[in-house]
Scaffold this active site. Structure first.
Site, PDB file in Angstrom:
ATOM      1  N   GLU A  49      -1.363   0.871   1.085  1.00 43.17           N
ATOM      2  CA  GLU A  49      -0.269   1.838   0.945  1.00 43.17           C
ATOM      3  C   GLU A  49      -0.841   3.253   0.841  1.00 43.17           C
ATOM      4  OE1 GLU A  49       3.033   1.563   1.587  1.00 43.17           O
ATOM      5  OE2 GLU A  49       3.688   0.499  -0.196  1.00 43.17           O
ATOM      6  N   LYS A 109      10.653  -2.760  -4.658  1.00 45.50           N
ATOM      7  CA  LYS A 109      10.668  -1.373  -5.140  1.00 45.50           C
ATOM      8  C   LYS A 109      10.986  -1.395  -6.631  1.00 45.50           C
ATOM      9  CE  LYS A 109      11.977   3.151  -3.301  1.00 45.50           C
ATOM     10  NZ  LYS A 109      10.662   3.752  -3.302  1.00 45.50           N
ATOM     11  N   ARG A 159      17.250  -4.062   0.903  1.00 43.54           N
ATOM     12  CA  ARG A 159      15.960  -4.058   0.204  1.00 43.54           C
ATOM     13  C   ARG A 159      16.165  -4.147  -1.304  1.00 43.54           C
ATOM     14  NH1 ARG A 159      11.885   0.609   1.775  1.00 43.54           N
ATOM     15  NH2 ARG A 159      13.219   1.827   0.391  1.00 43.54           N
TER      16      ARG A 159
HETATM   17  N1  PLP Z   1       5.925   2.743   0.151  1.00 48.29           N
HETATM   18  C1  PLP Z   1       6.228   3.072  -1.107  1.00 48.29           C
HETATM   19  C2  PLP Z   1       5.348   2.601  -2.205  1.00 48.29           C
HETATM   20  C3  PLP Z   1       7.370   3.851  -1.362  1.00 48.29           C
HETATM   21  O1  PLP Z   1       7.682   4.205  -2.613  1.00 48.29           O
HETATM   22  C4  PLP Z   1       8.164   4.269  -0.288  1.00 48.29           C
HETATM   23  C5  PLP Z   1       9.371   5.051  -0.540  1.00 48.29           C
HETATM   24  O2  PLP Z   1      10.458   4.549  -0.572  1.00 48.29           O
HETATM   25  C6  PLP Z   1       7.801   3.906   1.004  1.00 48.29           C
HETATM   26  C7  PLP Z   1       6.661   3.141   1.187  1.00 48.29           C
HETATM   27  C8  PLP Z   1       8.625   4.319   2.178  1.00 48.29           C
HETATM   28  O3  PLP Z   1       9.785   3.556   2.287  1.00 48.29           O
HETATM   29  P1  PLP Z   1      11.089   4.165   2.952  1.00 48.29           P
HETATM   30  O4  PLP Z   1      10.701   4.631   4.297  1.00 48.29           O
HETATM   31  O5  PLP Z   1      12.021   3.017   3.016  1.00 48.29           O
HETATM   32  O6  PLP Z   1      11.540   5.255   2.088  1.00 48.29           O
HETATM   33  C1  COI Z   2      11.094   7.592  -1.374  1.00 47.00           C
HETATM   34  O1  COI Z   2      10.459   7.919  -0.378  1.00 47.00           O
HETATM   35  O2  COI Z   2      12.321   7.570  -1.413  1.00 47.00           O
HETATM   36  C2  COI Z   2      10.403   7.178  -2.572  1.00 47.00           C
HETATM   37  O3  COI Z   2      10.949   6.402  -3.287  1.00 47.00           O
HETATM   38  C3  COI Z   2       9.082   7.730  -2.825  1.00 47.00           C
HETATM   39  C4  COI Z   2       8.902   8.327  -4.207  1.00 47.00           C
HETATM   40  C5  COI Z   2       9.644   9.581  -4.450  1.00 47.00           C
HETATM   41  C6  COI Z   2       8.990   7.337  -5.298  1.00 47.00           C
END
Ligand code: PLP
Ligand code: COI
Length: 337
Positions: free
Chosen positions: A219, A183, A80
């Site tokens: 989101e 991200k 990612r």
């Molecule tokens: N959506 C956003 C905007 C986020 O910042 C995160 C955190 O990483 C997620 C979703 C969840 O992604 P993940 O499950 O890969 O941490």
């Molecule tokens: C995560 O879930 O790792 C995120 O990045 C969410 C937040 C702390 C920015």
């Protein structure tokens, strides 16, 4: 570290012993460099400071019941970050280098990995920034990759207790053809005002709607959204949300449990038909939602003050795999030897 009260840790910064850095200069990545410094020195014209050339990741390491340390799906984060880097014209970190940096920095901070069953974990924050000096709007020629870590507790103070979310129509976090699927720091800057207002109005965070029609769930703050009904796991398909690794894992676990999985646009009105709803992500894990209030219409959707049975089952399975208590049939854990 006996003096850390693991069970009362917040989700926040915690100074540990080491972080790791790697520099991209003259067209190539250098060696991993370990440091105890918490600071970065850079040129005042670095592109990360002016034009937002910044990407980050969030991942966790867990100490299992067998005392082994597990990283959860680090290659997915590596991929990612690679996509994000390409999306905003940064030099991507090779995936092997990314994972190696994560493993090595966890090893050097082993004493900060919380014990199994404490409810805490070691959060890893990989960060990639443009450090080359530019004043024209163009990509930098130098980059810095950093990984720092720290022990964390639950993202929402409620832990696994259901939280309240607010639907907002007057803010977008990202546009469909913008950077929502990456991200990048800019998406989070765009969410700060509405997030703070949601807190001030008594909610844990906001649910954003699709930016074009204002009709579909997008989101859930810094997490993805999912809803459960009729043995079906439903989660938004949208060009402006981050493809969550937790959500991807939960879709697989839901299938393993014999559930149907649907990834499709979810209209706001459909909220009244779900038996359970939740936010999911690395930091949020699964955060069940008890109430969603639509700030525009005033309409309230209630799901009860206790986590529902499907959320509980998914939570126990996911965290069980991460802690080595449930068989890791999909090979998601990378065990740090
Ligand atoms: N959506 C956003 C905007 C986020 O910042 C995160 C955190 O990483 C997620 C979703 C969840 O992604 P993940 O499950 O890969 O941490
Ligand atoms: C995560 O879930 O790792 C995120 O990045 C969410 C937040 C702390 C920015």
């Amino acid at each position: 570290m006996s003096d850390i009260n693991w069970s009362s840790l917040p989700f926040g910064y915690y100074k540990t012993d080491w972080n790791v850095r790697c520099y991209y200069r003259n067209g190539k990545w250098g060696e991993l460099e370990f440091t105890q410094s918490e600071e970065i020195t850079m040129h005042m014209a670095a592109t990360c400071l002016h034009y937002g050339q910044e990407a980050f990741e969030g991942m966790k390491a867990f100490r299992g019941v067998d005392n082994k340390i597990r990283l959860f799906r680090p290659y997915e984060n590596a991929k990612r970050m690679h996509r994000t880097a390409e999306g905003i014209m940064m030099s991507p970190v090779p995936e092997e280098l990314f994972v190696k940096a994560c493993i090595e920095v966890v090893k050097r901070n082993e004493r900060f990995v919380p014990p199994a069953g404490s409810g805490a974990s070691l959060y890893l924050r990989p960060l990639l920034i443009g450090t080359g000096a530019e004043v024209g709007v163009k990509p930098a020629d130098e980059y810095l990759f950093v990984v720092f870590v720290g022990p964390v507790g639950p993202y929402f103070k409620e832990g696994f207790k259901p939280v309240k979310f607010q639907i907002v129509e007057d803010f977008d976090r990202a546009a469909p053809l913008g950077t929502g699927t990456y991200k990048v720091g800019g998406n989070y800057a765009a969410s700060l005002y509405s997030g703070q207002r949601a807190h001030d109005e008594g909610f844990s965070n906001c649910i954003y709607l699709d930016a074009i029609h204002k009709k579909y769930i997008d989101e859930a703050g810094a997490a993805n959204f999912f809803g459960i009904k009729n043995n079906t796991y439903c989660t938004p398909k949208s060009p402006s949300i981050l493809p969550s690794i937790t959500n991807m894992s939960l879709r697989q676990l839901a299938k393993d449990l014999g559930m149907t999985v649907e990834e499709r646009p979810i209209p706001v009105e459909e909220l009244s038909t779900f038996e359970e709803v939740a936010a999911c992500g690395t930091a949020a894990v699964i955060s069940p939602i008890c109430t969603i209030q639509d700030r525009g219409t005033g309409k309230v959707y209630d799901y009860g003050t206790e986590a529902g049975p499907v959320c509980k089952k998914l939570y126990d399975t996911l965290t069980g795999i991460q802690e080595g208590k449930v068989e890791d049939t999909h090979n998601w854990n990378l065990i740090i030897e």
